[in-house]
Design a protein around this motif. Structure first.
Motif, mmCIF file in Angstrom:
data_model
loop_
_atom_site.group_PDB
_atom_site.id
_atom_site.type_symbol
_atom_site.label_atom_id
_atom_site.label_comp_id
_atom_site.label_asym_id
_atom_site.label_seq_id
_atom_site.Cartn_x
_atom_site.Cartn_y
_atom_site.Cartn_z
ATOM 1 N N ASP A 170 0.817 -1.214 0.000
ATOM 2 C CA ASP A 170 0.000 0.000 0.000
ATOM 3 C C ASP A 170 0.850 1.264 0.000
ATOM 4 O O ASP A 170 0.583 2.219 0.738
ATOM 5 C CB ASP A 170 -0.968 0.010 1.185
ATOM 6 N N PHE A 172 1.469 4.406 -1.793
ATOM 7 C CA PHE A 172 0.784 5.262 -2.752
ATOM 8 C C PHE A 172 1.408 6.658 -2.729
ATOM 9 O O PHE A 172 1.133 7.446 -1.819
ATOM 10 C CB PHE A 172 -0.705 5.362 -2.419
ATOM 11 N N GLU A 178 -4.796 6.966 -2.305
ATOM 12 C CA GLU A 178 -4.746 6.225 -1.043
ATOM 13 C C GLU A 178 -6.080 6.310 -0.319
ATOM 14 O O GLU A 178 -6.855 7.223 -0.522
ATOM 15 C CB GLU A 178 -3.634 6.803 -0.151
ATOM 16 N N SER A 205 1.125 -1.251 -5.754
ATOM 17 C CA SER A 205 1.473 -0.552 -4.519
ATOM 18 C C SER A 205 2.478 -1.327 -3.673
ATOM 19 O O SER A 205 2.749 -0.959 -2.534
ATOM 20 C CB SER A 205 0.209 -0.292 -3.686
#
Length: 220
Positions: A170, A172, A178, A205
């Motif tokens: 994740d 971003f 996000e 990501s």
């Protein structure tokens, strides 16, 4: 061509609850296979229901090592009731709070990977404070606040052996992409700025970084 997970594991991955797309999962698996050559455990922070754990476990099984996964199983911020990523099926019907541990155990059992995984149930910083063994891979996929992501990075990245891989999910760079802030992006920047890591790959990501020799010497 990079190795692929066992077909049964890939099928279980696609069936399991979770938020990791297939391309990122395959990149994680490739990193796990690479890191497992060190013969050390592969550790994940943020188990949820075990979707990504399957990939680490399959790589660990093939290399004769172990996957370790850390989670309190009460769900991260964006998975709580009222949030877009909340799944009502993960709520304990008696207590009324999230409990992803049963779903995780079912995921592992169905894939036949229970014996290749050690599940540690508790808060990541408290477990990291007790951990003393070197690791081949650290996969950070836990809470998305700066407090939680920073604690995961500070607690586990120093445990990586020379040549080990730090994987962050994740990441971003664009705030518009996000859903809960940019804490994973900031710890990725921090890892690169430390001089202890060099980037290996980026898939969606998912970012993969390798611990350098100089960084290993500076571990605490």
């Amino acid at each position: 061509m990079a190795a692929a997970p066992e077909p049964a594991v890939l099928k279980a991955f696609e069936a399991a609850k979770g938020f990791m797309p297939l391309d990122e999962g395959l990149a994680l698996y490739a990193a796990a296979v690479d890191a497992a050559r060190l013969g050390l455990p592969l550790l994940e922070v943020g188990t949820y229901c075990g979707r990504s754990t399957l990939l680490l476990a399959d790589a660990a099984r093939a290399a004769g090592t172990t996957a370790v996964t850390v989670d309190h199983h009460r769900g991260s911020e964006e998975q709580q009731p009222g949030w877009d990523y909340h799944d009502p099926e993960t709520v304990d019907p008696e207590l009324g709070v999230m409990d992803t541990l049963p779903a995780f155990r079912r995921t592992l059992y169905r894939a036949g990977l229970e014996e290749h995984v050690i599940a540690l149930v508790g808060r990541s910083p408290r477990i990291a404070a007790l951990w003393r063994s070197p690791l081949a891979l650290v996969f950070i996929d836990g809470g998305h606040t700066d407090e939680h992501a920073s604690a995961d990075y500070e607690g586990w990245a120093p445990r990586l052996a020379e040549g080990g891989l730090l994987v962050i999910h994740d990441v971003f760079p664009d705030p518009a992409d996000e859903f809960t802030g940019q804490a994973p992006y900031r710890i990725w920047l921090r890892a690169l700025a430390s001089g202890a890591f060099t980037e290996v790959s980026a898939t969606g990501s998912l970012r993969v970084l390798r611990r350098t020799e100089a960084g290993s010497r500076g571990r605490r």
